[in-house]
Design a protein around this motif. Structure first.
Motif, mmCIF file in Angstrom:
data_model
loop_
_atom_site.group_PDB
_atom_site.id
_atom_site.type_symbol
_atom_site.label_atom_id
_atom_site.label_comp_id
_atom_site.label_asym_id
_atom_site.label_seq_id
_atom_site.Cartn_x
_atom_site.Cartn_y
_atom_site.Cartn_z
ATOM 1 N N ASP A 32 19.061 -73.709 -56.989
ATOM 2 C CA ASP A 32 19.046 -72.355 -56.440
ATOM 3 C C ASP A 32 18.562 -71.332 -57.462
ATOM 4 O OD1 ASP A 32 19.881 -73.381 -54.100
ATOM 5 O OD2 ASP A 32 21.921 -72.626 -54.186
ATOM 6 N N ASN A 33 17.502 -71.684 -58.192
ATOM 7 C CA ASN A 33 16.974 -70.798 -59.226
ATOM 8 C C ASN A 33 15.468 -71.004 -59.352
ATOM 9 O OD1 ASN A 33 16.870 -68.942 -61.290
ATOM 10 N ND2 ASN A 33 17.411 -70.413 -62.877
ATOM 11 N N HIS A 34 14.714 -70.465 -58.406
ATOM 12 C CA HIS A 34 13.261 -70.621 -58.408
ATOM 13 C C HIS A 34 12.596 -69.865 -59.556
ATOM 14 C CE1 HIS A 34 13.677 -71.328 -53.774
ATOM 15 N NE2 HIS A 34 14.096 -72.353 -54.501
ATOM 16 N N ARG A 49 21.634 -62.782 -62.222
ATOM 17 C CA ARG A 49 21.816 -64.228 -62.048
ATOM 18 C C ARG A 49 21.529 -64.945 -63.360
ATOM 19 N NH1 ARG A 49 18.811 -64.964 -57.598
ATOM 20 N NH2 ARG A 49 16.942 -64.971 -58.875
ATOM 21 N N GLU A 217 16.521 -77.077 -46.324
ATOM 22 C CA GLU A 217 15.394 -76.501 -47.065
ATOM 23 C C GLU A 217 14.488 -77.606 -47.617
ATOM 24 O OE1 GLU A 217 14.533 -73.288 -50.688
ATOM 25 O OE2 GLU A 217 16.578 -73.885 -50.181
ATOM 26 N N LYS A 238 16.887 -80.256 -49.225
ATOM 27 C CA LYS A 238 18.251 -79.845 -49.543
ATOM 28 C C LYS A 238 18.999 -79.491 -48.265
ATOM 29 C CE LYS A 238 19.064 -77.019 -52.863
ATOM 30 N NZ LYS A 238 19.023 -75.824 -53.736
ATOM 31 N N ARG A 240 22.479 -77.302 -47.153
ATOM 32 C CA ARG A 240 23.424 -76.302 -47.661
ATOM 33 C C ARG A 240 24.382 -75.894 -46.534
ATOM 34 N NH1 ARG A 240 19.853 -72.966 -48.890
ATOM 35 N NH2 ARG A 240 19.488 -73.471 -51.080
ATOM 36 N N TRP A 250 26.039 -77.914 -51.526
ATOM 37 C CA TRP A 250 24.725 -78.411 -51.127
ATOM 38 C C TRP A 250 24.501 -79.814 -51.682
ATOM 39 C CZ3 TRP A 250 21.112 -79.748 -54.816
ATOM 40 C CH2 TRP A 250 21.312 -79.263 -56.107
ATOM 41 N N LYS A 275 28.680 -73.404 -54.911
ATOM 42 C CA LYS A 275 28.849 -72.035 -55.400
ATOM 43 C C LYS A 275 30.173 -71.506 -54.875
ATOM 44 C CE LYS A 275 26.516 -67.584 -55.936
ATOM 45 N NZ LYS A 275 27.628 -66.704 -55.468
ATOM 46 N N TYR A 280 28.585 -71.015 -60.224
ATOM 47 C CA TYR A 280 27.678 -72.009 -59.641
ATOM 48 C C TYR A 280 27.703 -73.274 -60.497
ATOM 49 C CZ TYR A 280 23.471 -74.227 -57.844
ATOM 50 O OH TYR A 280 22.601 -75.127 -57.283
ATOM 51 N N SER A 320 17.613 -61.763 -51.061
ATOM 52 C CA SER A 320 17.482 -63.219 -51.050
ATOM 53 C C SER A 320 17.437 -63.736 -49.617
ATOM 54 C CB SER A 320 18.651 -63.852 -51.800
ATOM 55 O OG SER A 320 18.628 -65.255 -51.669
ATOM 56 N N VAL A 322 18.379 -66.645 -48.749
ATOM 57 C CA VAL A 322 19.453 -67.631 -48.571
ATOM 58 C C VAL A 322 20.617 -66.970 -47.852
ATOM 59 C CG1 VAL A 322 21.064 -69.139 -49.750
ATOM 60 C CG2 VAL A 322 18.751 -68.896 -50.619
#
Length: 324
Positions: A32-34, A49, A217, A238, A240, A250, A275, A280, A320, A322
Motif C-alpha cells: 500500500d505504498n506506490h 505516510r 486490486e 490483492k 483487501r 489484505w 492496517k 501498518y 486516496s 482506497v
C-alpha cells in the motif's frame, strides 16, 4: 567448479546491474505504498505516510543481498505533495546508500468522472562503495590485485520524472529513472554510461457491489533497462477487506518473469498484511524459481508503517482511491 560458475553467473546477472543503476524493486510497492515506484504518488492520501522496509534475499546463501529502506510522503496545500526516500543496499562486498527528494503536483482533468493527472520529479543522490577488507585469495586467484590498496567509493546524482493518470479505480503511471547519463572513465570501458530505466505500473481497484468492505486490486509492473535492453514484468493481485472502523487486512500474490521467458518465472510469492488505526504491517515471501533455488530458502520482506497528521484535502485529486 561448474556449480560455482553457475551460481556466480546468476548472482551477477540479477544483481550486478541492480546496484548503482537503481534500487532493486521487489514487492515494496505492493505494501500500500506506490510512492516506492514513482514520485507522482507523493501527497495522495490524507496522512503523513511512513513506510520502513527490511529485506533479506536468498536466505541461506552467505553474503546474499540485504536491503533497508524508508519512505515518507505527505501533501502540501491541496494539490501538491513532497516525499523522501532513504535506502541502504548491500551485496557481498559492495553496498550503496542514497536518498531521493521528490515533488508531485496533481490536477483535475474532469471533476465529475474523477479523472486526474499527476506530475512527479525526484532528485537522487547515491553513494556506491566497495569494501576490500574481506577480500580473500582463492585457489583460482592466489594473489590479489596489488593496485587495490583501499576501499573505493563514488557518488552519483540523477533525476527521475513521472506521469500518473487516474480515472476512478483505474491508475497508470510511467516513470523514467536515472534520466541523465553517468560520467565514467572512458579508458576502462567496463561501466555502462546509460543507466536509464523505464517503469510502467498500472492497476484497477475493484469494489464489491454487494459488500463495499471488500476490494480486489489486480496490477502489473513493467521494467525496461535501456542499457542492456532487458525487461521484466510483475503480475499481481490483492484482496483487501475492511471492518466498520476502516481497519483492514489484505492478502495477495506476485509473479515475476523476464519478458522473453514469460512461462519461466524468476520468482513467485504470497503477501499479507493489515492496517490497524495508524499502524501498518506487511509481509512478503518470494520463492526463487531459477537455478539458484536449490541453494536458498527464498526472499523475505517486512514492512512497518505509520500514518500521522490526518487532514482531508478540499481537492479530490489528492484523495486516496482506497476505500473512498
Amino acid at each position: 567448479m561448474k556449480l560455482k560458475f553457475t551460481y556466480g553467473f546468476l548472482f551477477l546477472y540479477f544483481f550486478g546491474f541492480s546496484q548503482e543503476l537503481h534500487l532493486p524493486v521487489f514487492t515494496q510497492y505492493l505494501a500500500d505504498n506506490h510512492f516506492v515506484l514513482s514520485p507522482t504518488f507523493a501527497g495522495i492520501g490524507d496522512n503523513l505516510r511512513i513506510r520502513a522496509n527490511g529485506l533479506t534475499q536468498w536466505v541461506g546463501i552467505k553474503n546474499a543481498p540485504q536491503n533497508q529502506s524508508l519512505y515518507a510522503d505527505f501533501r502540501i496545500r491541496n494539490r501538491s505533495g513532497i516525499g523522501l526516500s532513504l535506502y541502504n543496499d548491500s551485496n557481498g562486498n559492495t553496498s550503496q546508500t542514497g536518498a531521493k527528494f521528490s515533488f508531485a503536483h496533481h490536477i483535475i482533468l474532469d471533476y465529475y468522472s474523477k479523472q486526474y493527472l499527476s506530475f512527479g520529479l525526484s532528485y537522487n543522490i547515491n553513494s556506491f562503495k566497495i569494501d576490500i577488507s574481506k577480500f580473500n585469495t582463492t585457489h583460482e586467484i592466489p594473489i590479489l590485485d596489488p593496485s587495490i590498496i583501499n576501499n573505493r567509493s563514488i557518488s552519483n546524482n540523477n533525476f527521475d520524472v513521472g506521469l500518473l493518470y487516474r480515472n476512478k479505480g483505474f491508475y497508470a503511471s510511467l516513470n523514467a529513472t536515472n534520466v541523465l547519463p553517468k560520467s565514467i572513465d572512458r579508458f576502462t570501458g567496463i561501466e555502462p554510461s546509460l543507466i536509464l530505466n523505464y517503469q510502467l505500473y498500472s492497476g484497477y481497484l475493484i469494489k464489491n457491489s454487494y459488500n463495499r468492505n471488500i476490494e480486489i486490486e489486480p496490477s502489473i509492473f513493467f521494467q525496461y533497462f535501456a542499457g542492456d535492453q532487458r525487461s521484466t514484468t510483475d503480475i499481481n493481485i490483492k484482496y483487501r477487506r475492511y471492518n466498520s472502523y476502516d481497519d483492514y487486512y489484505w492478502a495477495g500474490v506476485s509473479y515475476r518473469f523476464l519478458n522473453d521467458q514469460a512461462l519461466n518465472p524468476l520468482a513467485v510469492g504470497p503477501m499479507a498484511g493489515f492496517k490497524k488505526a495508524n499502524f501498518y504491517f506487511g509481509y512478503s515471501y518470494q520463492i526463487t524459481l531459477s537455478q539458484i533455488a536449490a541453494y536458498n530458502s527464498g526472499t523475505h520482506m517486512i514492512t512497518l508503517g505509520f500514518d500521522f497528521l490526518q487532514g482531508i484535502s478540499d481537492c479530490p485529486c489528492t484523495q486516496s482511491p482506497v476505500h473512498d
